[in-house]
Design a protein around this motif. Structure first.
Motif, PDB file in Angstrom:
ATOM      1  N   GLU A  91      -8.050  -3.220   3.300  1.00  0.00           N
ATOM      2  CA  GLU A  91      -7.367  -2.712   4.498  1.00  0.00           C
ATOM      3  C   GLU A  91      -6.297  -1.697   4.094  1.00  0.00           C
ATOM      4  OE1 GLU A  91      -5.804  -5.839   6.973  1.00  0.00           O
ATOM      5  OE2 GLU A  91      -7.674  -6.981   6.819  1.00  0.00           O
ATOM      6  N   GLY A  92      -5.571  -2.010   3.029  1.00  0.00           N
ATOM      7  CA  GLY A  92      -4.545  -1.107   2.537  1.00  0.00           C
ATOM      8  C   GLY A  92      -5.125   0.223   2.083  1.00  0.00           C
ATOM      9  N   CYS A  93      -6.297   0.178   1.459  1.00  0.00           N
ATOM     10  CA  CYS A  93      -6.964   1.424   1.045  1.00  0.00           C
ATOM     11  C   CYS A  93      -7.325   2.271   2.257  1.00  0.00           C
ATOM     12  CB  CYS A  93      -8.229   1.117   0.249  1.00  0.00           C
ATOM     13  SG  CYS A  93      -7.925   0.590  -1.432  1.00  0.00           S
ATOM     14  N   ARG A  94      -7.865   1.626   3.277  1.00  0.00           N
ATOM     15  CA  ARG A  94      -8.242   2.370   4.490  1.00  0.00           C
ATOM     16  C   ARG A  94      -7.028   2.991   5.164  1.00  0.00           C
ATOM     17  NH1 ARG A  94     -10.995  -1.814   7.762  1.00  0.00           N
ATOM     18  NH2 ARG A  94     -10.578  -3.174   6.022  1.00  0.00           N
ATOM     19  N   ASP A  95      -5.885   2.290   5.086  1.00  0.00           N
ATOM     20  CA  ASP A  95      -4.656   2.773   5.726  1.00  0.00           C
ATOM     21  C   ASP A  95      -3.785   3.586   4.771  1.00  0.00           C
ATOM     22  OD1 ASP A  95      -5.464   1.405   7.980  1.00  0.00           O
ATOM     23  OD2 ASP A  95      -4.234  -0.359   7.545  1.00  0.00           O
ATOM     24  N   ASN A  96      -4.279   3.803   3.537  1.00  0.00           N
ATOM     25  CA  ASN A  96      -3.521   4.511   2.503  1.00  0.00           C
ATOM     26  C   ASN A  96      -2.161   3.849   2.263  1.00  0.00           C
ATOM     27  OD1 ASN A  96      -3.342   6.453   0.524  1.00  0.00           O
ATOM     28  ND2 ASN A  96      -2.354   7.937   1.864  1.00  0.00           N
ATOM     29  N   ASP A  97      -2.167   2.514   2.176  1.00  0.00           N
ATOM     30  CA  ASP A  97      -0.947   1.727   2.015  1.00  0.00           C
ATOM     31  C   ASP A  97      -0.904   1.127   0.613  1.00  0.00           C
ATOM     32  OD1 ASP A  97       1.230   0.069   2.183  1.00  0.00           O
ATOM     33  OD2 ASP A  97       0.633  -0.844   4.075  1.00  0.00           O
ATOM     34  N   LEU A  98      -0.328   1.867  -0.323  1.00  0.00           N
ATOM     35  CA  LEU A  98      -0.267   1.412  -1.709  1.00  0.00           C
ATOM     36  C   LEU A  98       0.679   0.238  -1.913  1.00  0.00           C
ATOM     37  CD1 LEU A  98      -0.317   4.866  -3.523  1.00  0.00           C
ATOM     38  CD2 LEU A  98      -2.221   3.318  -3.057  1.00  0.00           C
ATOM     39  N   VAL A  99       1.599   0.038  -0.991  1.00  0.00           N
ATOM     40  CA  VAL A  99       2.534  -1.090  -1.087  1.00  0.00           C
ATOM     41  C   VAL A  99       1.760  -2.408  -1.071  1.00  0.00           C
ATOM     42  CG1 VAL A  99       4.359  -2.305   0.162  1.00  0.00           C
ATOM     43  CG2 VAL A  99       4.473   0.160  -0.096  1.00  0.00           C
ATOM     44  N   ILE A 100       0.683  -2.449  -0.303  1.00  0.00           N
ATOM     45  CA  ILE A 100      -0.154  -3.648  -0.208  1.00  0.00           C
ATOM     46  C   ILE A 100      -1.242  -3.640  -1.275  1.00  0.00           C
ATOM     47  CG2 ILE A 100      -1.937  -4.761   1.214  1.00  0.00           C
ATOM     48  CD1 ILE A 100      -0.295  -4.026   3.661  1.00  0.00           C
ATOM     49  N   THR A 101      -1.881  -2.499  -1.450  1.00  0.00           N
ATOM     50  CA  THR A 101      -3.084  -2.406  -2.274  1.00  0.00           C
ATOM     51  C   THR A 101      -2.860  -2.835  -3.721  1.00  0.00           C
ATOM     52  OG1 THR A 101      -3.852  -0.614  -0.865  1.00  0.00           O
ATOM     53  CG2 THR A 101      -4.950  -0.862  -2.978  1.00  0.00           C
ATOM     54  N   GLY A 102      -1.876  -2.260  -4.377  1.00  0.00           N
ATOM     55  CA  GLY A 102      -1.649  -2.563  -5.792  1.00  0.00           C
ATOM     56  C   GLY A 102      -1.412  -4.039  -6.081  1.00  0.00           C
ATOM     57  N   PRO A 103      -0.432  -4.670  -5.433  1.00  0.00           N
ATOM     58  CA  PRO A 103      -0.161  -6.081  -5.730  1.00  0.00           C
ATOM     59  C   PRO A 103      -1.342  -7.001  -5.418  1.00  0.00           C
ATOM     60  CG  PRO A 103       1.683  -5.107  -4.557  1.00  0.00           C
ATOM     61  CD  PRO A 103       0.591  -4.087  -4.549  1.00  0.00           C
ATOM     62  N   MET A 104      -2.106  -6.695  -4.377  1.00  0.00           N
ATOM     63  CA  MET A 104      -3.225  -7.563  -4.012  1.00  0.00           C
ATOM     64  C   MET A 104      -4.393  -7.409  -4.977  1.00  0.00           C
ATOM     65  SD  MET A 104      -2.194  -9.422  -1.527  1.00  0.00           S
ATOM     66  CE  MET A 104      -0.711  -9.469  -2.537  1.00  0.00           C
ATOM     67  N   ILE A 105      -4.646  -6.200  -5.441  1.00  0.00           N
ATOM     68  CA  ILE A 105      -5.700  -6.012  -6.449  1.00  0.00           C
ATOM     69  C   ILE A 105      -5.304  -6.716  -7.742  1.00  0.00           C
ATOM     70  CG2 ILE A 105      -6.796  -4.303  -7.960  1.00  0.00           C
ATOM     71  CD1 ILE A 105      -6.923  -2.445  -5.524  1.00  0.00           C
ATOM     72  N   ARG A 106      -4.039  -6.583  -8.128  1.00  0.00           N
ATOM     73  CA  ARG A 106      -3.581  -7.249  -9.362  1.00  0.00           C
ATOM     74  C   ARG A 106      -3.661  -8.770  -9.248  1.00  0.00           C
ATOM     75  NH1 ARG A 106      -0.245  -2.733  -9.143  1.00  0.00           N
ATOM     76  NH2 ARG A 106       1.440  -3.831  -8.071  1.00  0.00           N
ATOM     77  N   ALA A 107      -3.344  -9.332  -8.076  1.00  0.00           N
ATOM     78  CA  ALA A 107      -3.423 -10.789  -7.889  1.00  0.00           C
ATOM     79  C   ALA A 107      -4.862 -11.270  -8.002  1.00  0.00           C
ATOM     80  CB  ALA A 107      -2.843 -11.173  -6.528  1.00  0.00           C
ATOM     81  N   ALA A 108      -5.779 -10.532  -7.396  1.00  0.00           N
ATOM     82  CA  ALA A 108      -7.195 -10.919  -7.469  1.00  0.00           C
ATOM     83  C   ALA A 108      -7.723 -10.734  -8.878  1.00  0.00           C
ATOM     84  CB  ALA A 108      -8.000 -10.083  -6.466  1.00  0.00           C
ATOM     85  N   LEU A 109      -7.396  -9.627  -9.509  1.00  0.00           N
ATOM     86  CA  LEU A 109      -7.860  -9.350 -10.872  1.00  0.00           C
ATOM     87  C   LEU A 109      -7.355 -10.408 -11.846  1.00  0.00           C
ATOM     88  CD1 LEU A 109      -9.395  -7.451 -12.741  1.00  0.00           C
ATOM     89  CD2 LEU A 109      -7.301  -6.106 -12.968  1.00  0.00           C
ATOM     90  N   ALA A 110      -6.104 -10.788 -11.734  1.00  0.00           N
ATOM     91  CA  ALA A 110      -5.546 -11.815 -12.634  1.00  0.00           C
ATOM     92  C   ALA A 110      -6.279 -13.132 -12.459  1.00  0.00           C
ATOM     93  CB  ALA A 110      -4.053 -11.989 -12.363  1.00  0.00           C
ATOM     94  N   TYR A 111      -6.625 -13.483 -11.222  1.00  0.00           N
ATOM     95  CA  TYR A 111      -7.397 -14.705 -10.996  1.00  0.00           C
ATOM     96  C   TYR A 111      -8.776 -14.590 -11.643  1.00  0.00           C
ATOM     97  CZ  TYR A 111     -10.357 -18.150  -8.776  1.00  0.00           C
ATOM     98  OH  TYR A 111     -11.252 -19.170  -8.574  1.00  0.00           O
ATOM     99  N   LEU A 112      -9.447 -13.470 -11.419  1.00  0.00           N
ATOM    100  CA  LEU A 112     -10.793 -13.287 -11.952  1.00  0.00           C
ATOM    101  C   LEU A 112     -10.795 -13.262 -13.477  1.00  0.00           C
ATOM    102  CD1 LEU A 112     -12.101 -10.647  -9.401  1.00  0.00           C
ATOM    103  CD2 LEU A 112     -12.771 -13.063  -9.578  1.00  0.00           C
ATOM    104  N   GLN A 113      -9.801 -12.665 -14.082  1.00  0.00           N
ATOM    105  CA  GLN A 113      -9.723 -12.628 -15.546  1.00  0.00           C
ATOM    106  C   GLN A 113      -9.526 -14.023 -16.130  1.00  0.00           C
ATOM    107  OE1 GLN A 113      -6.626  -9.652 -15.856  1.00  0.00           O
ATOM    108  NE2 GLN A 113      -8.091  -8.114 -16.543  1.00  0.00           N
ATOM    109  N   LYS A 114      -8.828 -14.879 -15.396  1.00  0.00           N
ATOM    110  CA  LYS A 114      -8.631 -16.273 -15.832  1.00  0.00           C
ATOM    111  C   LYS A 114      -9.948 -17.046 -15.757  1.00  0.00           C
ATOM    112  CE  LYS A 114      -5.899 -18.388 -13.265  1.00  0.00           C
ATOM    113  NZ  LYS A 114      -4.936 -18.996 -12.382  1.00  0.00           N
ATOM    114  N   GLU A 115     -10.762 -16.749 -14.757  1.00  0.00           N
ATOM    115  CA  GLU A 115     -11.977 -17.516 -14.493  1.00  0.00           C
ATOM    116  C   GLU A 115     -13.145 -17.121 -15.373  1.00  0.00           C
ATOM    117  OE1 GLU A 115     -12.278 -20.204 -12.332  1.00  0.00           O
ATOM    118  OE2 GLU A 115     -10.113 -19.973 -12.464  1.00  0.00           O
ATOM    119  N   ILE A 116     -13.111 -15.907 -15.902  1.00  0.00           N
ATOM    120  CA  ILE A 116     -14.265 -15.412 -16.678  1.00  0.00           C
ATOM    121  C   ILE A 116     -14.174 -15.858 -18.116  1.00  0.00           C
ATOM    122  CG2 ILE A 116     -15.425 -13.339 -17.503  1.00  0.00           C
ATOM    123  CD1 ILE A 116     -14.738 -12.050 -14.847  1.00  0.00           C
TER     124      ILE A 116
END
Length: 116
Positions: A91-116
């Motif tokens: 949603e942040g990407c569609r709205d060009n809202d980097l305030v939301i996009t960066g932290p949420m991608i990092r939170a998901a990525l950190a979870y996925l890196q732990k699981e793999i």
């Protein structure tokens, strides 16, 4: 396991807001996202009704939970939390809202890196 429920606004109905149950599990990221979405929906609804300064209304509604999301530095604790973070980032990407996009991608990525 105790399960909490938040409510995510789906749409506006004649009788008021229609809410759908959203399982929060034990992931604070899901709670933060649900709070942001609830407050953003409240802001949108109240802004349409008029009568209040939009800056004041923003401070009373969505800006506090947005600040929590913008400052998020922890990984999601569940697959559901990672998915919720990615959906909000989209949603942040569609709205060009980097305030939301960066932290949420990092939170998901950190979870996925732990699981793999």
């Amino acid at each position: 396991m105790n399960e909490e429920y938040g409510r995510r606004v789906e749409n506006d109905t004649e009788g008021g807001l229609h809410f759908q149950r959203l399982s929060l599990n034990d992931d604070p990221l899901i709670r933060a996202i649900a709070s942001y979405k609830r407050q953003m929906a409240l802001f949108n609804r109240m802004a349409m009704l008029g009568g209040e300064d939009l800056e004041v209304l923003a401070e009373k509604t969505y800006r506090p939970p947005l600040a929590v999301i913008a400052a998020w530095e922890k990984p999601a604790l569940s697959r559901e939390g990672a998915m919720a973070a990615l959906k909000l980032a989209d949603e942040g990407c569609r709205d060009n809202d980097l305030v939301i996009t960066g932290p949420m991608i990092r939170a998901a990525l950190a979870y996925l890196q732990k699981e793999i």
